[in-house]
Motif scaffolding. Structure first.
Motif: not given
Ligand code: BTN
Length: 267
Positions: A29-33, A57-60, A64-66, A75-77, A129-132, A150-153
């Motif tokens: 579902p999401s690496t952050n989850i 995927g979750r965005g700020r 959503r992050w598609e 990735l998420s650390i 984008g990055i999501l803490l 979480g980093i989505g590149l």
């Molecule tokens: C933004 O909205 O700019 C932040 C986006 C962050 C997306 C990454 S993708 C990997 C990690 N897992 C998620 O669900 N979100 C972050």
């Protein structure tokens, strides 16, 4: 789709990076989850979750992050920073700087910058984008507030149709050639690990480099602040705790902790 090569995983875990374990999944579902769940199970700092595709995927700002399968680094650390809690919001700025430094190495003739707080722009288009997210309990074994970065590149979006309101681009498009996703992973993890180590010794020491990269400073901006307030004005700087300093059109000196920034074009 093949995951990160075993040799890369071994070098991340055994080498100088902060990575202590790697979970690779084709689809989550999401690496952050996943990483928040792992943090709550009590995994060590440096637990890394990588996926080819996210279905939620979750965005700020609750967005959503598609990204199409295999097109991006997702990735998420898990981190357990031991700095003062008020400095933890600096982590996404630190991660944004690390990603910018890696991307800069790929596209030397382009402008690689950051839109506050941590959107990575290449020639003005969003590439990462990055999501803490906080992963509160149980308390960390080594102390510190557990968080997940979480980093989505967007690595290779050639041929991908885009419907987003803000322009999105990818590294391969900026470079004009294919890019090895796992090399980018090694670069991002390596640079972030070094910056994260240094950050513990000097939590605001990276800010001059961040400010240098931050294209928001000095611009006319519109900020959609989470409580539905809109601030317009001139961005004047980024404070020591990561807040955006704005001289607003109403004459207020604003210090914003969160918000969605639009760079307004000069007329
Ligand atoms: C933004 O909205 O700019 C932040 C986006 C962050 C997306 C990454 S993708 C990997 C990690 N897992 C998620 O669900 N979100 C972050």
């Amino acid at each position: 789709m093949a995951g990160p090569p075993d040799a890369l995983i071994r070098s991340l875990v055994d080498g100088p990076s902060l990575v202590t374990g790697v979970e690779y999944e084709q689809q989550v579902p999401s690496t952050n989850i996943r990483a928040v769940e792992a943090a709550r199970r009590g995994v060590e700092e440096g637990y890394l979750v990588v996926a080819d595709h996210q279905t939620a995927g979750r965005g700020r700002m609750g967005r959503r992050w598609e990204a199409p399968p295999g097109s991006s680094l997702l990735l998420s650390i898990v981190l357990r920073p031991t700095v003062a809690t008020r400095l933890v919001p600096l982590v996404p700025l630190l991660a944004g700087l690390a990603v910018a430094e890696v991307v800069d190495g790929y596209c030397l003739d382009r402008t690689v910058g950051l839109k506050w707080p941590n959107d990575l722009l290449v020639d003005g288009a969003k590439v990462a984008g990055i999501l803490l997210e906080r992963a509160a309990d149980p308390p960390s074994a080594g102390g510190g507030t557990p968080v997940v970065v979480g980093i989505g590149l967007n690595v290779d979006w050639r041929g991908v149709e885009r419907e987003d309101s803000e322009p999105r681009w990818s590294l391969a498009e900026a470079v004009g050639a294919g890019v090895d996703r796992w090399r980018v992973l090694a670069g991002v993890v390596g640079v972030f690990s070094r910056r994260y180590d240094d950050w513990h010794a000097d939590p605001t020491g990276f800010l001059p480099a961040y400010r240098e990269r931050c294209e928001t400073i000095g611009r006319r901006i519109r900020v959609d602040v989470p409580n539905r307030r809109v601030v317009t004005g001139q961005a004047t700087g980024v404070a020591g705790d990561g807040r955006l300093l704005v001289a607003s059109d109403t004459g207020e000196a604003e210090q914003l902790a969160a918000g969605d920034v639009t760079h307004v074009r000069a007329e």
